[in-house]
Design an enzyme around this catalytic site. Structure first.
Site, PDB file in Angstrom:
ATOM      1  N   LYS A 188       0.857  -1.190   0.000  1.00 18.20           N
ATOM      2  CA  LYS A 188       0.000   0.000   0.000  1.00 18.20           C
ATOM      3  C   LYS A 188       0.890   1.236   0.000  1.00 18.20           C
ATOM      4  O   LYS A 188       1.956   1.234   0.649  1.00 18.20           O
ATOM      5  CB  LYS A 188      -0.897  -0.032   1.249  1.00 18.20           C
ATOM      6  CG  LYS A 188      -1.901   1.112   1.326  1.00 18.20           C
ATOM      7  CD  LYS A 188      -2.820   0.947   2.532  1.00 18.20           C
ATOM      8  CE  LYS A 188      -3.849   2.061   2.641  1.00 18.20           C
ATOM      9  NZ  LYS A 188      -4.778   1.866   3.769  1.00 18.20           N
TER      10      LYS A 188
ATOM     11  N   SER B 283      -9.691   1.927   2.795  1.00 15.53           N
ATOM     12  CA  SER B 283      -8.816   2.695   1.938  1.00 15.53           C
ATOM     13  C   SER B 283      -7.814   1.840   1.165  1.00 15.53           C
ATOM     14  O   SER B 283      -7.242   2.322   0.189  1.00 15.53           O
ATOM     15  CB  SER B 283      -8.049   3.716   2.778  1.00 15.53           C
ATOM     16  OG  SER B 283      -7.249   3.072   3.748  1.00 15.53           O
TER      17      SER B 283
ATOM     18  N   SER C 167     -10.044  -0.544   6.867  1.00 17.82           N
ATOM     19  CA  SER C 167      -9.440  -0.376   5.542  1.00 17.82           C
ATOM     20  C   SER C 167      -8.786  -1.605   4.949  1.00 17.82           C
ATOM     21  O   SER C 167      -8.436  -1.598   3.767  1.00 17.82           O
ATOM     22  CB  SER C 167      -8.407   0.740   5.574  1.00 17.82           C
ATOM     23  OG  SER C 167      -9.061   1.965   5.443  1.00 17.82           O
TER      24      SER C 167
HETATM   25  N1  GLN Z   1     -13.140   4.029   6.084  1.00 22.92           N
HETATM   26  C1  GLN Z   1     -12.535   4.430   7.308  1.00 22.92           C
HETATM   27  C2  GLN Z   1     -12.144   5.878   7.237  1.00 22.92           C
HETATM   28  O1  GLN Z   1     -12.455   6.478   6.278  1.00 22.92           O
HETATM   29  C3  GLN Z   1     -11.382   3.542   7.619  1.00 22.92           C
HETATM   30  C4  GLN Z   1     -10.100   3.993   7.071  1.00 22.92           C
HETATM   31  C5  GLN Z   1      -8.948   3.109   7.447  1.00 22.92           C
HETATM   32  O2  GLN Z   1      -9.129   2.065   8.071  1.00 22.92           O
HETATM   33  N2  GLN Z   1      -7.755   3.579   7.128  1.00 22.92           N
HETATM   34  O3  GLN Z   1     -11.553   6.424   8.099  1.00 22.92           O
END
Ligand code: GLN
Length: 474
Positions: A76, A151, A175
């Protein structure tokens, strides 16, 4: 070439000579080329991967290769890998190269993994659909008109479409698990502190964890084991015995706790509900205990998560000032305009929204009302989660309330997007390990994940119970 679901299969084919690292790398590079439209990669390290493959093929011949020889991994774009670019899918870090290597990344390298490139994600890991990347959205591997989740969308799609064998993501509120669920693969958020965060670009430090995404449970376990363990660079590491070689221990009859507020949730898609119920029925038919527990705090979880993570983000992201590294506005004339213009031009809309929200909840007038209150609610969520797991081996709920939604469907409505995290944030608020298992599909063939969570520090039990569910379903 045959596609591999397990590292152990790659290993035995490498040893018998049925495949080579060089051929594996070519195979994944070809799939990356033919899937370019999915926008999963921001950069592909083709030449480097090819020359490393040749080196590792030689090590295999001489019998000195590590446990991950031939395993092609995508990173990532928020993990530091020395002398390689890392941008967190943001313009503010465009062109920036890492000065050191993340501990987790180094541990994989030491076992002879081959890194093939860095994957697209939501900017600064903030998002649930991968539509917040400064480099365009990623598309779902099963249905490209849909989001891949976020994400870590690029990391999930890269695995699902065989553009790499497995990948790393980060999980602050879901994410890893949510994109894993949307693309039909496995994804683990380890216990907080299981894997060093050194070299993970921070979003919300008391929530962030690095974790693996893969086609099989055994790969998830092996990668976790290799990456985990003490690291002097991360003071928040788990002070527990390290993970041992995971050997599946059938736990006999297991006790699964199902959250009523999740399965009775009005937002739960009817097909998700139906398919999930089939799993519960199979568990009961096989003699396992399935009980339901009340968790009225479910509605408080997403607001608590957003107050705390935006507060931490506003502090973590203050380092991107245009002064030290990354983007600096060429229109700036003095110190203040350098800060203001570099940040205004460098960050995308969602990141700015969260920095402002976080600054607001930390401001002296609002601190008690929001930040302090949310800290207290977090503690209650932790305590209540612990209580449930005193009487059960694991909490089992769907990973998400719906399968992958359409691109653009929620991107204009931040609150609808935030609710995509409804079932995943509990594990990050409480610190527990949680995994998404690709056990279900809807009638259109879209994958649906089942999420399993065990006590803090109990990854081995999590893997045992995951195997149990997988066997039941096969
Ligand atoms: N969707 C969540 C957010 O927008 C989780 C993001 C993540 O786990 N990095 O914060």
């Amino acid at each position: 070439m045959k596609s591999y679901n397990r590292i152990s299969e790659i290993r035995s084919d490498l040893e018998s000579g049925a495949v080579s690292c060089a051929r594996l790398v070519d195979y994944y590079l070809e799939n990356i080329r033919s899937n370019e439209g999915l926008n999963a990669f921001l950069e592909v390290w083709a030449d480097e991967a090819k020359s490393r493959a040749i080196e590792i093929d030689a090590k295999i011949k001489s019998g000195t290769a590590g446990k991950l020889a031939g395993v092609v991994i995508a990173l990532k774009d928020n993990l530091a890998y020395k002398n390689h670019k890392v941008s967190n899918s943001s313009k503010i870090l465009e062109g920036f190269e890492s000065l050191y290597t993340a501990t987790a990344v180094q541990r994989l390298l030491d076992e002879d993994a081959i890194f093939i490139g860095r994957t697209n994600c939501d900017e600064f890991a903030m998002g649930a659909s991968n539509e917040n990347s400064a480099y365009g959205p990623v598309k779902n591997a099963i249905d490209p008109t849909r989001v891949p989740g976020g994400s870590s969308g690029g990391s999930a799609v890269a695995v699902a479409a065989n553009m790499c064998h497995c990948s790393l993501g980060s999980d602050t509120g879901g994410s890893i698990r949510q994109p894993a669920a949307f693309n039909g693969i496995f994804g683990l958020k380890p216990s907080y502190g299981r894997i060093s965060r050194w070299g993970l670009l921070a979003y919300a430090s008391s929530f962030d964890q690095i974790g693996p995404m893969a086609h099989s449970l055994e790969d998830i376990a092996l990668l976790t084991e290799i990456m985990s363990g003490q690291d002097d660079q991360d003071a928040s590491m788990l002070q527990e015995k390290p993970l041992n070689h995971w050997s599946y221990n059938y736990p006999g009859k297991a006790r699964f706790a199902v959250m009523k507020q999740a399965v009775e949730n009005p937002g739960l898609d009817p097909e998700v509900k139906l398919e999930f119920q089939k799993i519960l029925d199979k568990l009961v038919a096989d003699g396992h205990h399935v009980t339901y527990f009340d968790f009225p705090l479910l509605d408080q979880m997403v607001p608590t998560y957003y107050v705390l993570t935006t507060a931490e983000a506003s502090s973590n992201l203050s380092r991107y000032s245009g002064m030290l590294y990354g983007y600096r506005s060429s229109n700036a004339t003095d110190l203040e305009s350098t800060y203001v213009m570099s940040r205004s031009e460098g960050f995308g809309a969602e990141v700015k929204r969260r920095i402002m929200l976080g600054t607001f909840v930390l401001s002296s007038e609002q601190y008690d009302e929001y930040y302090e209150k949310a800290q207290k609610v977090r503690r209650v969520i932790q305590d209540e989660t612990k209580k449930v797991l005193e009487n059960a081996d694991a909490i089992l709920i769907p990973t998400t309330s719906t399968p992958a939604f359409k691109l653009g469907e929620k991107s204009k409505d931040p609150v609808a997007m935030y609710l995509a995290d409804l079932f995943t944030v509990q594990a990050n608020l409480a610190g527990n390990p949680a995994i998404s298992l690709p056990l279900m599909k809807n009638s259109a063939g879209l994958p649906i994940g089942a999420q399993l969570m065990t006590k803090f520090g109990e990854e081995e039990r999590l893997f045992d119970l995951s195997r149990l569910l997988e066997n039941l379903n096969s």
